[in-house]
Scaffold this motif. Structure first.
Motif, PDB file in Angstrom:
ATOM      1  N   SER A  61     -26.850 -26.396  48.574  1.00 52.70           N
ATOM      2  CA  SER A  61     -26.040 -25.442  49.344  1.00 52.70           C
ATOM      3  C   SER A  61     -26.794 -24.929  50.574  1.00 52.70           C
ATOM      4  O   SER A  61     -26.209 -24.764  51.649  1.00 52.70           O
ATOM      5  N   LYS A  62     -28.095 -24.701  50.448  1.00 48.78           N
ATOM      6  CA  LYS A  62     -28.871 -24.185  51.578  1.00 48.78           C
ATOM      7  C   LYS A  62     -28.890 -25.189  52.719  1.00 48.78           C
ATOM      8  O   LYS A  62     -28.673 -24.840  53.892  1.00 48.78           O
ATOM      9  N   GLU A  63     -29.130 -26.454  52.400  1.00 43.13           N
ATOM     10  CA  GLU A  63     -29.192 -27.500  53.428  1.00 43.13           C
ATOM     11  C   GLU A  63     -27.831 -27.703  54.090  1.00 43.13           C
ATOM     12  O   GLU A  63     -27.723 -27.771  55.322  1.00 43.13           O
ATOM     13  N   ILE A  64     -26.778 -27.797  53.286  1.00 36.86           N
ATOM     14  CA  ILE A  64     -25.434 -28.007  53.827  1.00 36.86           C
ATOM     15  C   ILE A  64     -25.015 -26.814  54.681  1.00 36.86           C
ATOM     16  O   ILE A  64     -24.438 -26.975  55.761  1.00 36.86           O
ATOM     17  N   THR A  65     -25.295 -25.604  54.199  1.00 35.18           N
ATOM     18  CA  THR A  65     -24.946 -24.396  54.950  1.00 35.18           C
ATOM     19  C   THR A  65     -25.603 -24.383  56.322  1.00 35.18           C
ATOM     20  O   THR A  65     -24.959 -24.082  57.338  1.00 35.18           O
ATOM     21  N   GLY A  66     -26.877 -24.741  56.372  1.00 42.27           N
ATOM     22  CA  GLY A  66     -27.593 -24.764  57.645  1.00 42.27           C
ATOM     23  C   GLY A  66     -26.975 -25.733  58.636  1.00 42.27           C
ATOM     24  O   GLY A  66     -26.861 -25.431  59.837  1.00 42.27           O
ATOM     25  N   LYS A  67     -26.552 -26.877  58.145  1.00 42.65           N
ATOM     26  CA  LYS A  67     -25.945 -27.885  59.024  1.00 42.65           C
ATOM     27  C   LYS A  67     -24.576 -27.433  59.526  1.00 42.65           C
ATOM     28  O   LYS A  67     -24.243 -27.620  60.700  1.00 42.65           O
ATOM     29  N   ILE A  68     -23.767 -26.840  58.639  1.00 43.78           N
ATOM     30  CA  ILE A  68     -22.443 -26.351  59.050  1.00 43.78           C
ATOM     31  C   ILE A  68     -22.583 -25.264  60.115  1.00 43.78           C
ATOM     32  O   ILE A  68     -21.886 -25.280  61.136  1.00 43.78           O
ATOM     33  N   LYS A  69     -23.498 -24.322  59.886  1.00 43.42           N
ATOM     34  CA  LYS A  69     -23.684 -23.225  60.848  1.00 43.42           C
ATOM     35  C   LYS A  69     -24.141 -23.750  62.203  1.00 43.42           C
ATOM     36  O   LYS A  69     -23.672 -23.280  63.253  1.00 43.42           O
ATOM     37  N   SER A  70     -25.047 -24.697  62.193  1.00 40.37           N
ATOM     38  CA  SER A  70     -25.535 -25.262  63.448  1.00 40.37           C
ATOM     39  C   SER A  70     -24.405 -25.942  64.221  1.00 40.37           C
ATOM     40  O   SER A  70     -24.256 -25.736  65.435  1.00 40.37           O
ATOM     41  N   ARG A  71     -23.588 -26.712  63.523  1.00 42.28           N
ATOM     42  CA  ARG A  71     -22.466 -27.387  64.170  1.00 42.28           C
ATOM     43  C   ARG A  71     -21.420 -26.381  64.635  1.00 42.28           C
ATOM     44  O   ARG A  71     -20.840 -26.531  65.702  1.00 42.28           O
ATOM     45  N   ARG A  72     -21.176 -25.372  63.815  1.00 40.33           N
ATOM     46  CA  ARG A  72     -20.215 -24.323  64.188  1.00 40.33           C
ATOM     47  C   ARG A  72     -20.629 -23.645  65.479  1.00 40.33           C
ATOM     48  O   ARG A  72     -19.798 -23.419  66.375  1.00 40.33           O
ATOM     49  N   ASP A  73     -21.903 -23.308  65.598  1.00 40.60           N
ATOM     50  CA  ASP A  73     -22.375 -22.574  66.774  1.00 40.60           C
ATOM     51  C   ASP A  73     -22.245 -23.390  68.060  1.00 40.60           C
ATOM     52  O   ASP A  73     -22.172 -22.822  69.152  1.00 40.60           O
ATOM     53  N   ASN A  74     -22.209 -24.716  67.938  1.00 39.29           N
ATOM     54  CA  ASN A  74     -22.079 -25.590  69.115  1.00 39.29           C
ATOM     55  C   ASN A  74     -20.692 -26.218  69.227  1.00 39.29           C
ATOM     56  O   ASN A  74     -20.501 -27.172  69.983  1.00 39.29           O
ATOM     57  N   LEU A  75     -19.727 -25.662  68.476  1.00 36.91           N
ATOM     58  CA  LEU A  75     -18.439 -26.340  68.334  1.00 36.91           C
ATOM     59  C   LEU A  75     -17.634 -26.407  69.629  1.00 36.91           C
ATOM     60  O   LEU A  75     -16.919 -27.379  69.864  1.00 36.91           O
ATOM     61  N   VAL A  76     -17.739 -25.406  70.480  1.00 38.98           N
ATOM     62  CA  VAL A  76     -16.985 -25.431  71.744  1.00 38.98           C
ATOM     63  C   VAL A  76     -17.436 -26.612  72.603  1.00 38.98           C
ATOM     64  O   VAL A  76     -16.608 -27.322  73.192  1.00 38.98           O
ATOM     65  N   GLU A  77     -18.735 -26.841  72.659  1.00 36.64           N
ATOM     66  CA  GLU A  77     -19.244 -27.978  73.430  1.00 36.64           C
ATOM     67  C   GLU A  77     -18.820 -29.301  72.805  1.00 36.64           C
ATOM     68  O   GLU A  77     -18.471 -30.252  73.518  1.00 36.64           O
ATOM     69  N   TYR A  78     -18.839 -29.369  71.476  1.00 35.99           N
ATOM     70  CA  TYR A  78     -18.367 -30.580  70.803  1.00 35.99           C
ATOM     71  C   TYR A  78     -16.887 -30.820  71.100  1.00 35.99           C
ATOM     72  O   TYR A  78     -16.445 -31.956  71.281  1.00 35.99           O
ATOM     73  N   ALA A  79     -16.115 -29.742  71.135  1.00 39.56           N
ATOM     74  CA  ALA A  79     -14.679 -29.846  71.407  1.00 39.56           C
ATOM     75  C   ALA A  79     -14.426 -30.403  72.801  1.00 39.56           C
ATOM     76  O   ALA A  79     -13.538 -31.248  72.996  1.00 39.56           O
ATOM     77  N   LYS A  80     -15.202 -29.944  73.761  1.00 39.86           N
ATOM     78  CA  LYS A  80     -15.057 -30.453  75.130  1.00 39.86           C
ATOM     79  C   LYS A  80     -15.400 -31.938  75.201  1.00 39.86           C
ATOM     80  O   LYS A  80     -14.731 -32.714  75.892  1.00 39.86           O
ATOM     81  N   GLU A  81     -16.446 -32.328  74.490  1.00 38.47           N
ATOM     82  CA  GLU A  81     -16.853 -33.732  74.474  1.00 38.47           C
ATOM     83  C   GLU A  81     -15.804 -34.599  73.781  1.00 38.47           C
ATOM     84  O   GLU A  81     -15.495 -35.715  74.220  1.00 38.47           O
ATOM     85  N   PHE A  82     -15.255 -34.084  72.698  1.00 44.10           N
ATOM     86  CA  PHE A  82     -14.177 -34.759  71.972  1.00 44.10           C
ATOM     87  C   PHE A  82     -12.990 -35.005  72.907  1.00 44.10           C
ATOM     88  O   PHE A  82     -12.447 -36.115  72.981  1.00 44.10           O
ATOM     89  N   HIS A  83     -12.606 -33.981  73.653  1.00 49.28           N
ATOM     90  CA  HIS A  83     -11.495 -34.099  74.600  1.00 49.28           C
ATOM     91  C   HIS A  83     -11.822 -35.110  75.703  1.00 49.28           C
ATOM     92  O   HIS A  83     -10.972 -35.926  76.073  1.00 49.28           O
ATOM     93  N   ARG A  84     -13.039 -35.063  76.214  1.00 49.51           N
ATOM     94  CA  ARG A  84     -13.426 -35.976  77.304  1.00 49.51           C
ATOM     95  C   ARG A  84     -13.318 -37.440  76.868  1.00 49.51           C
ATOM     96  O   ARG A  84     -12.790 -38.278  77.596  1.00 49.51           O
ATOM     97  N   ILE A  85     -13.791 -37.730  75.674  1.00 46.50           N
ATOM     98  CA  ILE A  85     -13.753 -39.108  75.172  1.00 46.50           C
ATOM     99  C   ILE A  85     -12.321 -39.580  74.996  1.00 46.50           C
ATOM    100  O   ILE A  85     -11.964 -40.703  75.370  1.00 46.50           O
ATOM    101  N   ILE A  86     -11.466 -38.717  74.452  1.00 49.62           N
ATOM    102  CA  ILE A  86     -10.053 -39.065  74.282  1.00 49.62           C
ATOM    103  C   ILE A  86      -9.419 -39.363  75.637  1.00 49.62           C
ATOM    104  O   ILE A  86      -8.667 -40.334  75.793  1.00 49.62           O
ATOM    105  N   THR A  87      -9.732 -38.535  76.617  1.00 48.45           N
ATOM    106  CA  THR A  87      -9.164 -38.701  77.956  1.00 48.45           C
ATOM    107  C   THR A  87      -9.578 -40.027  78.585  1.00 48.45           C
ATOM    108  O   THR A  87      -8.789 -40.664  79.294  1.00 48.45           O
ATOM    109  N   GLU A  88     -10.799 -40.459  78.320  1.00 47.93           N
ATOM    110  CA  GLU A  88     -11.322 -41.680  78.937  1.00 47.93           C
ATOM    111  C   GLU A  88     -10.902 -42.955  78.225  1.00 47.93           C
ATOM    112  O   GLU A  88     -10.967 -44.040  78.803  1.00 47.93           O
ATOM    113  N   ARG A  89     -10.467 -42.840  76.974  1.00 47.58           N
ATOM    114  CA  ARG A  89     -10.066 -44.029  76.226  1.00 47.58           C
ATOM    115  C   ARG A  89      -8.682 -44.508  76.665  1.00 47.58           C
ATOM    116  O   ARG A  89      -7.818 -43.709  77.055  1.00 47.58           O
TER     117      ARG A  89
END
Length: 425
Positions: free
Chosen positions: A370-398
């Motif tokens: 649980s400690k390891e998984i929690t740390g990874k989820i929190k890290s991804r959550r904190d950067n989620l807006v940037e991931y969302a923008k990248e996700f959108h960019r890739i979709i737009t370019e495909r």
């Protein structure tokens, strides 16, 4: 120069030797559960028990060399016993009917229907990847590399994913871990394959009866049936893009890289003559996919296998997570929807919400990772807006699709609808 070549040669031979020592630890390709305190399973009357202690599989036990070469992964979770209810299908929810056997290549599954018409799936926790072993791997004695990779999937990841989904406001199939003993109900056709095994019991991602909390539901459709409904009503069928974007960003938060079209259902609401479809995610076998070790590290390199993405603190190769169904349903979706839903998830999945989600796991399982998984989820959550923008960019370019979605090869739809969901409007 010759000394250098000899050194390289010796290192290669040494590496190959370590690989063979690692993969030779077992020659088994499949194993069912280990039940605590019961040796003679064939003569036990399981109706006398409401629960049993079960370990998902001992197939992934490993020595230190195997942990280094093929990864520690979730081996401890697979061999740790947990207490689960005993399930008899003739009395479950008033009595079940077997509709059909599932067609998965690794997961053994049965589709069930209760007396009220609700559809369920009984999906094996233990996987059988033997059909995925390439011939060259068998010939070289390396089949265990493929077989052992199942240990990177958490045996109870699906119920944690469901708990987190609840906090994130995302539909899920309400999976429960159960033990199904051999029983008359299964008969000769199914008893050997499905008896005395550990399963996830969950709602199906399609069906005529509505088990969700949504109102005015027409049906729960799979993707190809949604496409057929769209073909018949091109201007009257839409999907809830906000919810789908949130669901896909949630997939990335929990490291679920395997999200092809057949793993989605759609809760189709009908108001007047219009339909709106809400996405319903199924099959969480690869959530929190913890792929470690020297050999898997090489195989999962983004230049070799871009879609198999290990669950780390950062998403290192977003293009590998973008599926054809993302292009199909989200083409021309404004970036604001992506960033808005990323912020929604950040607000919903607080530290407290994440911590509380682990309560669905037995204490011994939660303590392991649980400690390891929690740390990874929190890290991804904190950067989620940037991931969302990248996700959108890739979709737009495909480019738009030029062939049917997976599972839709046998339906007839217009060329426009094959390209994208809104291309036929």
């Amino acid at each position: 120069m010759k000394k250098l070549l000899w050194l390289v040669f010796i290192l290669i031979i040494g590496f190959i030797t370590l690989v063979y020592f690692s993969v030779s630890s077992t020659d088994k390709e499949f194993e069912t559960v280990t039940i605590q305190d019961f040796d003679d399973l064939e003569n036990i009357d399981f109706r006398r028990y409401d629960s049993v202690e079960v370990a998902a599989s001992s197939l992934y036990k490993a020595n230190e060399l195997k942990n280094i070469m093929q990864g520690a992964n979730y081996r401890e979770a697979w061999i740790s016993p947990i207490k689960v209810p005993v399930l008899f299908l003739d009395s479950l929810y008033g009595g079940m009917k077997i509709v059909k056997e599932g067609g998965g290549t690794q997961t053994h599954s049965l589709r069930l229907k209760d007396k009220n018409g609700f559809l369920y799936s009984l999906r094996s926790v233990n996987k059988d990847p033997s059909t995925h072993v390439p011939e060259w791997a068998r010939n070289l004695g390396l089949k265990n590399i493929v077989i052992d990779a199942i240990s990177a999937s958490h045996p109870y990841g699906a119920i944690l994913a469901a708990s987190l989904s609840e906090k994130a406001g995302i539909l899920h199939t309400h999976p429960k871990v159960v033990f199904v003993p051999k029983q008359e109900f299964l008969g000769k056709q199914y008893n050997e394959k499905y008896g005395n095994r550990l399963f996830l019991l969950e709602y199906e991602t399609e069906g005529k009866e509505n088990w969700t909390d949504y109102k005015n539901v027409y049906q729960i459709l799979d993707t190809k049936n949604l496409q057929e409904l769209k073909e018949e009503n091109p201007k009257k069928v839409s999907i809830d893009k906000n919810v789908f974007v949130r669901a896909r960003l949630f997939d990335m938060l929990i490291g679920d890289w395997d999200r092809h079209t057949k793993q989605w259902g759609w809760v189709a609401q009908k108001e007047d003559k219009n339909f709106k479809a809400i996405p319903l995610a199924g099959d969480r076998d690869n959530a929190f996919f913890n792929l470690g070790g020297v050999i898997p590290g090489i195989i999962s390199n983004k230049n070799i296998e871009p879609k198999v993405r290990p669950f780390e603190k950062e998403i290192e190769h977003m293009p590998g997570l973008v599926y054809p169904n993302d292009i199909y349903f989200l083409t021309n979706t404004p970036v604001k929807i992506f960033t808005t839903e990323a912020k929604n998830l950040q607000n919903l999945l607080t530290d407290e919400a994440i911590a509380n989600s682990f309560k669905v796991w037995p204490k011994n399982i939660a303590k392991q990772s649980s400690k390891e998984i929690t740390g990874k989820i929190k890290s991804r959550r904190d950067n989620l807006v940037e991931y969302a923008k990248e996700f959108h960019r890739i979709i737009t370019e495909r480019e738009l699709l030029n062939k049917p979605l997976k599972g839709s090869e046998d339906i007839k739809i217009s060329p426009g609808l094959m390209k994208c969901f809104e291309c036929s409007n």
